[in-house]
Scaffold this motif. Sequence first.
Motif, PDB file in Angstrom:
ATOM      1  N   LEU A  40       0.828  -1.208   0.000  1.00  0.00           N
ATOM      2  CA  LEU A  40       0.000   0.000   0.000  1.00  0.00           C
ATOM      3  C   LEU A  40       0.863   1.259   0.000  1.00  0.00           C
ATOM      4  O   LEU A  40       0.508   2.260  -0.637  1.00  0.00           O
ATOM      5  N   SER A  41       1.992   1.203   0.677  1.00  0.00           N
ATOM      6  CA  SER A  41       2.917   2.341   0.658  1.00  0.00           C
ATOM      7  C   SER A  41       3.468   2.567  -0.747  1.00  0.00           C
ATOM      8  O   SER A  41       3.611   3.714  -1.189  1.00  0.00           O
ATOM      9  N   GLU A  42       3.770   1.478  -1.445  1.00  0.00           N
ATOM     10  CA  GLU A  42       4.271   1.600  -2.817  1.00  0.00           C
ATOM     11  C   GLU A  42       3.205   2.184  -3.743  1.00  0.00           C
ATOM     12  O   GLU A  42       3.507   3.023  -4.597  1.00  0.00           O
ATOM     13  N   VAL A  43       1.955   1.762  -3.562  1.00  0.00           N
ATOM     14  CA  VAL A  43       0.865   2.305  -4.376  1.00  0.00           C
ATOM     15  C   VAL A  43       0.691   3.790  -4.090  1.00  0.00           C
ATOM     16  O   VAL A  43       0.520   4.599  -5.012  1.00  0.00           O
ATOM     17  N   ASP A  44       0.762   4.160  -2.817  1.00  0.00           N
ATOM     18  CA  ASP A  44       0.658   5.572  -2.448  1.00  0.00           C
ATOM     19  C   ASP A  44       1.791   6.380  -3.073  1.00  0.00           C
ATOM     20  O   ASP A  44       1.573   7.488  -3.576  1.00  0.00           O
ATOM     21  N   HIS A  45       2.987   5.811  -3.069  1.00  0.00           N
ATOM     22  CA  HIS A  45       4.136   6.493  -3.669  1.00  0.00           C
ATOM     23  C   HIS A  45       3.922   6.697  -5.172  1.00  0.00           C
ATOM     24  O   HIS A  45       4.211   7.776  -5.709  1.00  0.00           O
ATOM     25  N   LEU A  46       3.391   5.679  -5.853  1.00  0.00           N
ATOM     26  CA  LEU A  46       3.101   5.819  -7.284  1.00  0.00           C
ATOM     27  C   LEU A  46       2.046   6.893  -7.529  1.00  0.00           C
ATOM     28  O   LEU A  46       2.134   7.650  -8.506  1.00  0.00           O
ATOM     29  N   GLN A  47       1.053   6.978  -6.650  1.00  0.00           N
ATOM     30  CA  GLN A  47       0.024   8.012  -6.776  1.00  0.00           C
ATOM     31  C   GLN A  47       0.636   9.409  -6.615  1.00  0.00           C
ATOM     32  O   GLN A  47       0.290  10.338  -7.349  1.00  0.00           O
ATOM     33  N   GLN A  48       1.545   9.549  -5.654  1.00  0.00           N
ATOM     34  CA  GLN A  48       2.193  10.842  -5.437  1.00  0.00           C
ATOM     35  C   GLN A  48       3.049  11.243  -6.637  1.00  0.00           C
ATOM     36  O   GLN A  48       3.046  12.409  -7.046  1.00  0.00           O
ATOM     37  N   GLY A  67       6.043  10.876 -20.153  1.00  0.00           N
ATOM     38  CA  GLY A  67       6.401  10.445 -18.798  1.00  0.00           C
ATOM     39  C   GLY A  67       5.245  10.607 -17.828  1.00  0.00           C
ATOM     40  O   GLY A  67       5.025   9.770 -16.954  1.00  0.00           O
ATOM     41  N   THR A  68       4.497  11.692 -17.999  1.00  0.00           N
ATOM     42  CA  THR A  68       3.334  11.931 -17.145  1.00  0.00           C
ATOM     43  C   THR A  68       2.271  10.870 -17.365  1.00  0.00           C
ATOM     44  O   THR A  68       1.710  10.327 -16.405  1.00  0.00           O
ATOM     45  N   MET A  69       2.008  10.551 -18.617  1.00  0.00           N
ATOM     46  CA  MET A  69       0.999   9.532 -18.917  1.00  0.00           C
ATOM     47  C   MET A  69       1.427   8.153 -18.416  1.00  0.00           C
ATOM     48  O   MET A  69       0.604   7.390 -17.910  1.00  0.00           O
ATOM     49  N   ILE A  70       2.702   7.849 -18.528  1.00  0.00           N
ATOM     50  CA  ILE A  70       3.201   6.562 -18.031  1.00  0.00           C
ATOM     51  C   ILE A  70       3.046   6.498 -16.516  1.00  0.00           C
ATOM     52  O   ILE A  70       2.599   5.483 -15.970  1.00  0.00           O
ATOM     53  N   ALA A  71       3.391   7.578 -15.823  1.00  0.00           N
ATOM     54  CA  ALA A  71       3.244   7.611 -14.362  1.00  0.00           C
ATOM     55  C   ALA A  71       1.781   7.460 -13.962  1.00  0.00           C
ATOM     56  O   ALA A  71       1.457   6.752 -13.002  1.00  0.00           O
ATOM     57  N   MET A  72       0.890   8.103 -14.709  1.00  0.00           N
ATOM     58  CA  MET A  72      -0.534   8.003 -14.399  1.00  0.00           C
ATOM     59  C   MET A  72      -1.059   6.590 -14.647  1.00  0.00           C
ATOM     60  O   MET A  72      -1.873   6.078 -13.869  1.00  0.00           O
ATOM     61  N   GLN A  73      -0.592   5.952 -15.706  1.00  0.00           N
ATOM     62  CA  GLN A  73      -1.022   4.583 -15.987  1.00  0.00           C
ATOM     63  C   GLN A  73      -0.499   3.610 -14.933  1.00  0.00           C
ATOM     64  O   GLN A  73      -1.225   2.713 -14.493  1.00  0.00           O
ATOM     65  N   LYS A  74       0.758   3.790 -14.517  1.00  0.00           N
ATOM     66  CA  LYS A  74       1.319   2.925 -13.471  1.00  0.00           C
ATOM     67  C   LYS A  74       0.509   3.034 -12.188  1.00  0.00           C
ATOM     68  O   LYS A  74       0.175   2.027 -11.564  1.00  0.00           O
ATOM     69  N   GLY A  76      -2.567   4.071 -11.884  1.00  0.00           N
ATOM     70  CA  GLY A  76      -3.915   3.554 -12.116  1.00  0.00           C
ATOM     71  C   GLY A  76      -3.967   2.037 -12.066  1.00  0.00           C
ATOM     72  O   GLY A  76      -4.880   1.452 -11.467  1.00  0.00           O
ATOM     73  N   ILE A  77      -2.990   1.394 -12.667  1.00  0.00           N
ATOM     74  CA  ILE A  77      -2.939  -0.073 -12.648  1.00  0.00           C
ATOM     75  C   ILE A  77      -2.709  -0.578 -11.229  1.00  0.00           C
ATOM     76  O   ILE A  77      -3.331  -1.552 -10.795  1.00  0.00           O
ATOM     77  N   ALA A  78      -1.824   0.085 -10.494  1.00  0.00           N
ATOM     78  CA  ALA A  78      -1.560  -0.321  -9.113  1.00  0.00           C
ATOM     79  C   ALA A  78      -2.814  -0.173  -8.256  1.00  0.00           C
ATOM     80  O   ALA A  78      -3.133  -1.049  -7.441  1.00  0.00           O
TER      81      ALA A  78
END
Length: 101
Positions: A40-48, A67-74, A76-78
């Motif tokens: 859950l911490s990793e998912v939160d980090h990806l969201q940030q 890069g922004t779209m890739i970060a958003m997709q990562k 979202g998938i998480a």
Amino acid sequence: MSDINLASIGPVSGVKPAADALKPKTAEQGTFSEWLSQSLSEVDHLQQISDNAAQKLISGESKDIHGTMIAMQKSGIALDLVVEIRNKVIAAYEEVKRMQF
């Protein structure tokens, strides 16, 4: 056909015996709750990271839309994975609750 001396062939390194996979887990490997908390911490980090990238793109500080779209997709998938795990846990709990002893 010539005789092959198999005694000269040593064991394969880096391969663990199958019996090692059947050994019970030790306390060093952690518990499910520790794994869940870390995940859950990793998912939160990806969201940030996703939020920061989006803010930088919106403000014009960054032009890296890919890069922004890739970060958003990562992120979202998480998040989708976390929701599915939650759904499975709730379904398992409800199944146990319905059991009659």
